[in-house]
Scaffold this motif. Structure first.
Motif, short mmCIF file in Angstrom:
data_model
loop_
_atom_site.label_atom_id
_atom_site.label_comp_id
_atom_site.label_asym_id
_atom_site.label_seq_id
_atom_site.Cartn_x
_atom_site.Cartn_y
_atom_site.Cartn_z
N SER A 1 71.92 56.38 53.26
CA SER A 1 72.46 56.21 54.61
C SER A 1 73.26 57.41 55.08
CB SER A 1 73.36 54.96 54.65
OG SER A 1 74.46 55.11 53.76
N ARG A 2 73.33 58.47 54.26
CA ARG A 2 74.21 59.58 54.61
C ARG A 2 73.52 60.92 54.38
NH1 ARG A 2 79.89 60.97 51.55
NH2 ARG A 2 80.64 62.55 53.01
N GLU A 3 73.68 61.82 55.34
CA GLU A 3 73.14 63.18 55.22
C GLU A 3 74.03 63.98 54.26
OE1 GLU A 3 70.49 63.64 57.06
OE2 GLU A 3 70.05 65.78 57.07
N ARG A 4 73.41 64.67 53.33
CA ARG A 4 74.18 65.45 52.37
C ARG A 4 73.64 66.88 52.35
NH1 ARG A 4 77.56 62.08 49.80
NH2 ARG A 4 78.32 63.80 48.50
N VAL A 5 74.44 67.77 51.75
CA VAL A 5 74.09 69.19 51.69
C VAL A 5 74.23 69.65 50.24
CG1 VAL A 5 74.57 71.52 52.53
CG2 VAL A 5 74.95 69.54 54.02
N TRP A 6 73.23 70.39 49.77
CA TRP A 6 73.26 70.95 48.41
C TRP A 6 73.05 72.46 48.49
CZ3 TRP A 6 70.57 66.68 49.88
CH2 TRP A 6 70.91 65.45 49.28
N SER A 7 73.75 73.17 47.66
CA SER A 7 73.51 74.61 47.50
C SER A 7 72.58 74.79 46.31
CB SER A 7 74.83 75.35 47.27
OG SER A 7 74.58 76.71 47.01
N CYS A 8 71.43 75.43 46.54
CA CYS A 8 70.40 75.54 45.51
C CYS A 8 70.16 77.01 45.15
CB CYS A 8 69.07 74.94 46.00
SG CYS A 8 69.23 73.26 46.65
N SER A 9 69.96 77.25 43.88
CA SER A 9 69.61 78.59 43.41
C SER A 9 68.38 78.49 42.51
CB SER A 9 70.77 79.22 42.63
OG SER A 9 71.88 79.43 43.46
N TYR A 10 67.53 79.51 42.62
CA TYR A 10 66.28 79.50 41.85
C TYR A 10 66.14 80.82 41.11
CZ TYR A 10 65.44 75.77 45.21
OH TYR A 10 65.56 74.64 45.98
N VAL A 11 65.74 80.71 39.85
CA VAL A 11 65.54 81.88 38.99
C VAL A 11 64.17 81.76 38.33
CG1 VAL A 11 66.39 83.19 37.00
CG2 VAL A 11 68.01 82.06 38.53
N ARG A 12 63.40 82.84 38.37
CA ARG A 12 62.08 82.82 37.72
C ARG A 12 62.23 82.93 36.22
NH1 ARG A 12 57.33 87.09 39.21
NH2 ARG A 12 58.28 88.42 37.62
N VAL A 13 61.42 82.17 35.48
CA VAL A 13 61.36 82.26 34.03
C VAL A 13 60.07 82.98 33.66
CG1 VAL A 13 61.38 80.98 31.86
CG2 VAL A 13 62.60 80.10 33.85
N GLU A 14 60.17 83.93 32.75
CA GLU A 14 59.02 84.75 32.38
C GLU A 14 58.74 84.64 30.89
OE1 GLU A 14 59.87 88.26 35.70
OE2 GLU A 14 60.17 88.66 33.57
N ASP A 15 57.45 84.83 30.53
CA ASP A 15 57.12 84.87 29.11
C ASP A 15 57.39 86.29 28.59
OD1 ASP A 15 53.48 85.05 29.55
OD2 ASP A 15 55.02 86.54 29.85
N PRO A 16 57.24 86.52 27.27
CA PRO A 16 57.53 87.86 26.75
C PRO A 16 56.73 88.97 27.39
CG PRO A 16 57.43 86.28 24.96
CD PRO A 16 56.97 85.55 26.18
N GLY A 17 55.58 88.64 27.98
CA GLY A 17 54.79 89.66 28.64
C GLY A 17 55.18 89.89 30.09
N GLY A 18 56.22 89.22 30.56
CA GLY A 18 56.68 89.40 31.93
C GLY A 18 55.96 88.57 32.96
N ARG A 19 55.11 87.64 32.52
CA ARG A 19 54.37 86.79 33.47
C ARG A 19 55.20 85.57 33.82
NH1 ARG A 19 49.51 87.28 29.39
NH2 ARG A 19 51.10 86.11 28.28
N PRO A 20 55.21 85.15 35.09
CA PRO A 20 56.00 83.98 35.48
C PRO A 20 55.43 82.71 34.87
CG PRO A 20 54.62 84.72 37.31
CD PRO A 20 54.49 85.77 36.24
N ILE A 21 56.32 81.88 34.32
CA ILE A 21 55.88 80.61 33.72
C ILE A 21 56.63 79.42 34.32
CG2 ILE A 21 55.11 81.60 31.53
CD1 ILE A 21 57.77 80.86 30.33
N GLY A 22 57.51 79.67 35.26
CA GLY A 22 58.18 78.55 35.89
C GLY A 22 59.42 79.00 36.64
N VAL A 23 60.18 78.01 37.11
CA VAL A 23 61.40 78.25 37.89
C VAL A 23 62.49 77.34 37.36
CG1 VAL A 23 62.45 78.05 40.18
CG2 VAL A 23 60.12 78.89 39.96
N ILE A 24 63.70 77.88 37.23
CA ILE A 24 64.88 77.07 36.96
C ILE A 24 65.63 76.91 38.27
CG2 ILE A 24 67.08 76.89 35.75
CD1 ILE A 24 65.88 78.41 33.46
N ALA A 25 65.84 75.68 38.65
CA ALA A 25 66.58 75.37 39.88
C ALA A 25 67.93 74.75 39.51
CB ALA A 25 65.80 74.39 40.75
N SER A 26 69.00 75.23 40.13
CA SER A 26 70.32 74.64 39.92
C SER A 26 70.88 74.24 41.28
CB SER A 26 71.25 75.62 39.21
OG SER A 26 71.30 76.86 39.89
N LEU A 27 71.44 73.04 41.34
CA LEU A 27 71.88 72.46 42.60
C LEU A 27 73.32 71.98 42.49
CD1 LEU A 27 68.68 71.57 42.09
CD2 LEU A 27 69.01 70.48 44.31
#
Length: 696
Positions: free
Chosen positions: A223-249
């Motif tokens: 019933s209530r509008e809320r606000v979150w501050s979100c940050s995203y960081v790419r996770v890479e494998d040892p070869g530097g290829r992206p394998i996902g994202v870590i999101a913190s809120l």
């Protein structure tokens, strides 16, 4: 066309992205009926566990479990999934070739429109590799379990893989409802498309996105509008290829009413996100301490120091307590230059001793932060009986001071100290909380480094203690040998060598490698080494000795595999009998400089079972070299094995020299940096007699 079932739909969707968070790992995808019978089995499952679909479809999923494992766990996970909840867990499966394999599994129910019952879709991956990629250290455990910041891990298709309790509370949904679904599917009443665009940007560029606002309503507070501050960081494998994202809120709804509080929340979120990415990756005490100091300046303080217990810095255990005061080694300091404050503080590497009543000791003993919000003449006078340092800091502008103890696993490891000179006001409650969280993350990493180095040293000591301490070959054979431990505790294992005197003036030369790492592999190596010493002196035929060693491995509670090379040499005649069990081929060097890798039947490693070993006979001219080694000498990441073997033969073909010099040359040229794996090397010169050879 035949309509696909939900199981088939989901498997088809998953098959389109075999990468995602797990990168290049094979991700097994299988499905069971409501009774647990396997009905679908994809190619990745075959690659991971070795079974072809005809071998496994129709069997109960519990049949995949290791015979020695507790099957109740696997059945419990499946039963939980089939009742309507997604589950995650770790089980030990039985590979088709006969070895145990620890798996991480994700299972979720799928309504079956055809039969009206719930089937189960299961994803599985190698647990060791998944943990290594995902980072399963205590830092993550603590971050997920205790942090008030909402945290999620998503794959490259932006599907949730894991969320922490804080994020479950923010979204008002359990973790099982998140897994496998995108934000836009899960929370349609927030600006999910904007958030997913930000995450795609992070995946594409590698640049973090900090403080992107998520707004809207969730089941936690519909019933209530809320606000979150979100940050995203790419996770890479040892070869530097992206394998996902870590999101913190961080929920900043209330802070929006006060701009200054909102700014503090964003700063804290960004700093904690950066701390998660930077602190502790190296497992080195000095580097971790310096990372904490540099992270705090200037975002939290204008100067910072990090001091670790002197006993810990020396490589010893932290110690029993602080009753008699404390000795701390300064391992972190920021900024390193350009600050009048830093010029007053003790330099890096200095050991500082504090009595029991000193504030440093009191902060550690109390296990809570120590704060002087306003450093003034009165505070300086109160501290004067312990130290003159505050009196020196006041003239250079320090007006606020706080310390946060470094505590991990109930051990006090040191203290981080923060100084403020800028006119932003004194340290307050939010700063104390932030300093405590940064210190907690650094403390876990410091303790991980302590445990890592302790296990590393234990494994090396155990390994070295089980290698032969004194090798005395029989007349007519000259030997040189080397052992080089791996630089990583997880790679130290069961490499060993030996030279044994046999009846009739003969000698047994042997080298082996237990296929495992750490203390357990070293212990098995010691058992095999002792068995070989006992069996060889019975003058058993090489094939018989191999089968006795197979029996030794069969007696182990946990299956183990080892490669082995065994040579029996008569130095008087140069006759040599060699048996190989999956080990790299030995090389010979004849007196005229000819080098060749011996083409021997490879055999299979000990512990596989069912192998009939064969022995090869050859004659070595007097003065010939027999070179035996483990795979760590010739295998290297990113290098072709044939190229490495060619380099080995080239080095062996160089002009003759002492065996010790040859050993050192091979290791220096083939392993110029820290070894990725253990290395054992044994070189024998055959037919060299310090005195006339014995009569035939």
């Amino acid at each position: 066309m035949t309509e696909q079932t939900p199981i088939e739909d989901l498997i088809s969707g998953a098959a389109q992205d075999a990468g995602g968070w797990l990168g290049s790992l094979p991700v097994a995808q299988l499905a069971t009926g409501a009774d647990g019978t396997i009905v679908r089995w994809n190619r990745a499952a075959q690659e991971l566990l070795g079974y072809a679909p005809p071998q496994i479809v129709g069997h109960h999923i519990a049949d995949l479990l290791h015979p020695g494992a507790d099957r109740s766990l696997g059945r419990a996970l499946w039963e939980t999934a089939v009742t309507g909840r997604g589950v995650m867990g770790t089980v030990t499966a039985w590979h088709q070739d006969g070895h145990p394999l620890e798996l991480e599994i994700w299972a979720c129910p799928v309504p079956d429109r055809r039969h009206g019952a719930s089937a189960v879709l299961v994803f599985a991956a190698d647990a060791h590799a998944a943990r290594r990629i995902r980072g399963s250290s205590a830092v993550w455990d603590g971050l997920f379990a205790r942090s008030p910041v909402g945290i999620a891990i998503l794959d490259t298709q932006l599907r949730f893989l894991q969320v922490n309790p804080a994020l479950e509370a923010m979204n008002g949904l359990p973790e099982s409802a998140h897994i496998g679904r995108r934000l836009a599917q899960l929370l349609p009443e927030v600006n999910a498309e904007d958030m997913e665009d930000a995450m795609r940007q992070v995946l594409a560029t590698g640049e973090p996105v900090l403080d992107r606002r998520r707004t809207g309503r969730t089941p936690a507070d519909p019933s209530r509008e809320r606000v979150w501050s979100c940050s995203y960081v790419r996770v890479e494998d040892p070869g530097g290829r992206p394998i996902g994202v870590i999101a913190s809120l961080l929920d900043i709804t209330e802070q929006q009413r006060d701009h200054s509080e909102a700014e503090a929340g964003r700063r804290r979120l960004a700093l904690l996100s950066e701390a998660s990415a930077r602190i502790g990756a190296s497992l080195e005490l000095e580097r971790t301490a310096q990372e904490l100091a540099e992270l705090a300046v200037p975002q939290l303080a204008d100067a910072a120091t990090v001091d670790v217990l002197d006993t810990l810095a020396r490589g010893d255990e932290p110690g029993p307590g602080l009753a008699g005061g404390v000795a701390l080694r300064r391992l972190g300091k920021a900024p390193l230059t350009g600050s009048a404050v830093i010029g007053i503080l003790a330099p890096l590497g200095r050991t500082l001793t504090f009595p029991t009543a000193a504030p440093y000791t009191q902060a550690l003993a109390a296990r809570r932060p120590f704060l002087i919000a306003h450093l003034d003449e009165q505070a300086v006078a109160a501290a004067a009986r312990h130290t003159a340092k505050p009196a020196q800091l006041l003239p250079v502008g320090v007006h606020s001071f706080m310390m946060a103890p470094l505590i991990a696993r109930d051990l006090v490891l040191g203290v981080a100290t923060f100084y403020r000179t800028s006119p932003v006001g004194p340290f307050g409650p939010d700063d104390i909380t932030l300093a405590g969280e940064l210190a907690a993350r650094a403390a876990i990493s410091i303790d991980n480094a302590r445990l890592y180095h302790r296990e590393h040293e234990t494994a090396v000591i155990l390994q070295r203690s089980m290698l032969p301490q004194h090798i005395t070959p029989p007349p007519g054979i000259e030997v040189a040998h080397r052992y080089l431990p791996a630089g990583d505790v997880n790679e130290i294992g069961g490499d060993w060598y030996d030279v044994l005197r046999l009846p009739g003036g003969k000698a047994a030369l042997l080298i082996g490698d237990v296929m495992g790492h750490g203390i357990a592999a070293a212990a098995v190596m010691g058992r095999l080494s002792a068995s070989v010493r006992a069996l060889a002196r019975l003058d058993l035929a090489p094939e018989a000795l191999m089968h006795q060693l197979e029996a030794t491995l069969d007696d182990l509670a946990d299956p183990m595999i080892a490669t082995f090379l065994y040579a029996v040499i008569d130095p008087a005649s140069g006759h040599c009998r060699i048996t190989r069990a999956g080990h790299p081929p030995p090389a010979t060097v004849t007196p005229d400089g000819t080098v060749r890798l011996l083409d021997l039947p490879p055999g299979t490693p000990l512990g596989v079972g069912g192998t009939v070993y064969s022995t090869t006979d050859l004659d070595l001219p007097p003065g010939s070299l027999l070179v035996m080694y483990t795979d760590g000498l010739v295998e290297a990441r990113g290098s072709d094995i044939d190229v490495r073997l060619a380099e080995l033969t080239r080095l062996l073909a160089e002009p003759p020299r002492s065996l010790d010099h040859l050993c050192d040359s091979l290791i220096t040229h083939l392993v110029p940096a820290s070894a990725d794996d253990d290395i054992a090397l044994l070189i024998a010169r055959v037919g060299t007699y310090p005195h006339p050879p014995p009569p035939p």
